[in-house]
Scaffold this motif. Structure first.
Motif, short mmCIF file in Angstrom:
data_model
loop_
_atom_site.label_atom_id
_atom_site.label_comp_id
_atom_site.label_asym_id
_atom_site.label_seq_id
_atom_site.Cartn_x
_atom_site.Cartn_y
_atom_site.Cartn_z
N UNK A 189 -9.02 -1.30 8.68
CA UNK A 189 -9.84 -0.66 7.64
C UNK A 189 -9.50 0.79 7.35
N UNK A 190 -8.26 1.05 6.97
CA UNK A 190 -7.91 2.40 6.54
C UNK A 190 -7.72 2.35 5.03
N UNK A 191 -8.71 2.72 4.24
CA UNK A 191 -8.64 2.52 2.79
C UNK A 191 -7.43 3.18 2.15
N UNK A 192 -6.99 4.29 2.70
CA UNK A 192 -5.84 4.97 2.10
C UNK A 192 -4.53 4.26 2.42
N UNK A 193 -4.59 3.26 3.29
CA UNK A 193 -3.42 2.43 3.57
C UNK A 193 -3.45 1.16 2.71
#
Lengths: 335, 335, 335, 335
Positions: free
Chosen positions: A125-129
């Protein structure tokens, strides 16, 4: 209520630091109703007896039973406990899970930022990934705090295959990163005015960092060295990363601004930042320098927010089609 | 070695905060040889494993046996434990005892600052109250930290029968005052940036304070109100005391200067003092103000030194005929 | 008085932080008489009005005139001011000078740790590098604080020609390292709970560090990268240095223990150290680790003592034939 | 936007601490548009260059001109400067003014909590004292921080004519209470780990406190004694007040709960509170104790929020018919 969406949320392990921070966020979130807060150790007590700042804000009590009439379940239990919980409880798969532990963050055998385990598929859950993957996810493995600060510092370089040379990172974390357990190094008389390093070159977050970056980068990932420090403050993480790079400072800034253009919580600073610019917010600040052959990236987050519970809410927002920033426009403490 | 006197000292309860501070002092004391350091919990370990700043300064190990070939025994164990120890061990009365606990500090039935108990006579070890009695003493009950700061603020008034009107005191203590036990209020994440009061109007040191002052004052002692605070710092105590008084500021200053003239560790400041003027020293600073009818006395000490282990060494110096300041000319930390 | 030696000392720039710390040390030094304390800004005031912890310890006043009847002069003025002072005052060369500024620390053209300038010869005052040269010196350039911590971490490797691979260092300093000038980054409201890096890869102490190490090492010195941080504490420096090395941990420890065997202020720790083990002392602690190919050295000092005024006194002791530790057996604050 | 109301606000003196905190609040307030931010010293600079945590949150620049097309003007300038500004600028009276300085807080000649001056009528802006008057007000004199904490502690007693006996108060404030000016007592190296009292029995806020309480109480107001302390933390105020009282603890608690029932920001705690329960919120916590004849009231606020800018927004909400809590449901920092 915002755009008419109402999410019923449950929290497991609500008596710890990340559970408390999640309660602080969800209590004010325009689209969330907290259905229950589970805690084995505090069952029966009002929530405000443990998280005393919530006095007057919530009438909830800790419970030792689960409810299945929820849309999403946040797991705020310790590392190892989350997996045990998921496997023991066999909750309907229709209940989405956002796990804040490290139990589903990575898997040695794969390069993809997704882990299949316990009968579920966990998206990292790393949105910028991988914002699009998160929007479609049923379950989320929420990243670690140092892992968030370091990945955000390096993602644009990995995407452009620029992590070719050994990477050197130092970072300092506040005391809340170690949770609320009592220990010699959490004692005020010890930690005030003190500094120490720990797990030098051996921090456990290197696993998820390497997996992410290796998965993005075309060529083999360079070696990553990380020196973590314990600092005498409560909230926040500041990391300084550097590596040899042929990029000019202008090229690098352009690359970073382009990468994060659509990401509301990441800002490229134009002067040297300090930790309290992000304390008590879900922001990440990045700052770039070039000295001779070395490209230097400074990254800052609040470990309990962008490094834990804030990012968990950001993931929830994405999963349920809400504005990514819903409930996360927080006043910085600034001082 | 100084004036040729050599004292063999033993420490019981050497693994706690006051035990550690005593070790820091005695290691450098020109007239003391540390014969042994007793600790049940740490027996067998080098002293520097517990008091890590002593690494390189001492080769001593904690022991769980006592030696009787000592001149003086410092008891640094918890309240209640000191009396148990004295009564169980039945040490020769030729071994002088300096007890840092509250076990022998006062006795409801008496006004004198001396307690007969456990087959010994304990003189209350506040040198600025009764230096001559301490010089003759076989056993010392070392005062409490808040009790020291408050008594030094009020002794000259009590001696002149000036404590006629209700006394109001507030005081703030650092975290080492609570010892090294782990607890919610000693957790760094809680205490940093935080403040709270506790035992308001009910602090246990009021007993020894009232006994001393009532014993000195001709008329009945006025009521004493005390509001203690926990502050976000490690060392030191600052107290502000006030009462209605007919003394002018000049009379009061004269009275205080006269009282403390021969006492090397007490200084009357001529401008508002701050805590770090005394931190890491055995000093007490006093500052006087008069506003309308109120006489205000500010008093400051380091709780681990003048409020505990430093005062214990001061008492030892007096008992053994040494210079009162021997081993106690400490560099302030200042910052 | 110790071994009968009495040194008359003058201090120039006595109102600043290093001047104050020197006063704290020399006031208690058994072989020193402070002849005068010079300060342009504070001339005419009692010393204790500026260094308030010295209230009761000294009756000295700041003066704006110099006395020539001194054996040694400590220069505690700002960078650039020391050289101006030496060249303007033309003091007899029989007066030894110990300069705490960076004005005589290095010279681009030379590899030797000695600088000829202003009609005097300044020996670089790092006793663990060149104790014998210091004993013979007429003038001392006292090292910088970060420079001390980093050189002590690397000296044994340089001596054995082991600095062959790029060196990576991060270090954190307390607020007193920036002196007493008022600035945005010295404001309490800003610095408390905050962290920031500065002069990344560009710190001015790299000059003296490189000069020393290059002068010791047979082969060319590898590149040195240094990331400095400002931390929310007042005293102390902790540095972590690492480089690729073929030495085993046992070989490295043996090398360090052998190098520092005769040096009383340096200790090789056998467990991870923390800053408060050295706070308020003149000690340096070193700790070694080996992880895969990387040798890691952690080094800790108090920036105002071993990193400034304490080292200045250590140099004075050596120059005047005193015990190296005279006046420097300081009680750690520990908390 | 909330209930459809949109308020155009201007800020004068926007570069200081209260101005910055107001910007943090108004940037996220659902019913406010910030028309301009005035600052003489910073005119021309982006707001985020001064309030660095606002980077990414606002594109505003500081201006040195005023706009008259605003509904409300917040004055965040220094004491004395607000009155000068109002009298010099002669703004249309239709523009409401909320003044955060002390210039219009009280007037010796009157008991009413309203001041006529500079051609305007200023209502004392303590909503828990006079919410209805604030709703009708054209101009607000926003209370002082200590004054807020102390009045909230005593209002219910004054209303019931219970302030008959001398009142004793001690209180501790964080560093932001002294603003951003650089001074010896705002220097990090001084303030960290330090404590001091100041203006003992003479704090300037006593004027507004006495005026309010005397205005409410039927009989003459008893004497009020106040000992303020500077603490080593950035945000918040904790006060302990006590007086002789015939009320039982149950009667007192009932009185307080009744008084504050309709006030959303005040909560009566049922266990000893600590400062961080209110840090970074607009809350006030009160806690009552009874010991013998003494009634003790502990009160806690964040000095920049309920003690300044938060209360200013609360007043604005009331003046413009908004929900009292609009824009003020802030996540506590908690750590």
């Amino acid at each position: 209520m915002g755009n008419g969406v109402s999410i019923k949320a449950g929290i497991v392990g609500g008596a710890g630091y990340t559970g408390g921070e999640l309660l602080r966020l969800l209590t004010n979130h325009p689209n969330v109703e907290i259905a229950f807060v589970h805690s084995k150790s505090q069952a029966g007590k009002p929530v405000y007896e443990v998280h005393k700042d919530l006095l007057g804000d919530t009438e909830l009590y800790f419970k030792d039973t689960l409810q299945e009439d929820v849309d999403v379940l946040f797991l705020c239990v310790g590392h190892g406990e989350a997996k045990k919980f998921v496997e023991a409880e066999k909750l309907p798969v229709s209940i989405r899970i956002i796990d804040l532990s490290q139990d589903y963050r990575w898997n040695e055998s794969i390069r993809e930022a997704t882990v299949e385990a316990s009968g579920r598929t966990f998206v990292y859950g790393l949105p910028e990934l991988q914002r699009e993957e998160i929007k479609q996810a049923q379950n989320i493995a929420n990243p670690g705090c140092f892992a968030t600060a370091i990945q955000l510092a390096l993602l644009p370089l990995a995407e452009q295959n620029q992590l070719q040379q050994e990477i050197h990172i130092s970072g300092i974390t506040g005391s809340t990163g170690a949770g609320q357990s009592l220990s010699a190094t959490s004692h005020y008389s010890w930690r005030d005015g003190n500094i120490s390093n720990y797990k030098v070159l051996q921090h456990q977050h290197l696993n998820e960092i390497r997996r992410t970056l290796a998965g993005m980068q075309q060529d083999d990932l360079a070696e990553i060295n990380f020196v973590p420090y314990r600092g005498p403050f409560t909230r926040g993480i500041l990391c300084t990363s550097y590596l040899n790079s042929t990029l000019s400072i202008e090229e690098a800034e352009q690359m970073y601004k382009s990468y994060f253009r659509s990401h509301p919580f990441v800002t490229i600073a134009d002067s040297i930042p300090d930790l309290k610019q992000v304390t008590n917010t879900n922001k990440c600040l990045l700052y770039l320098e070039k000295h001779d052959d070395k490209l230097v990236i400074t990254s800052l987050i609040d470990n309990l927010l962008k490094g834990a519970s804030g990012q968990a809410v950001q993931n929830m927002n994405l999963m349920f089609g809400l504005e990514e920033t819903a409930g996360l426009k927080l006043k910085a403490s600034a001082f």
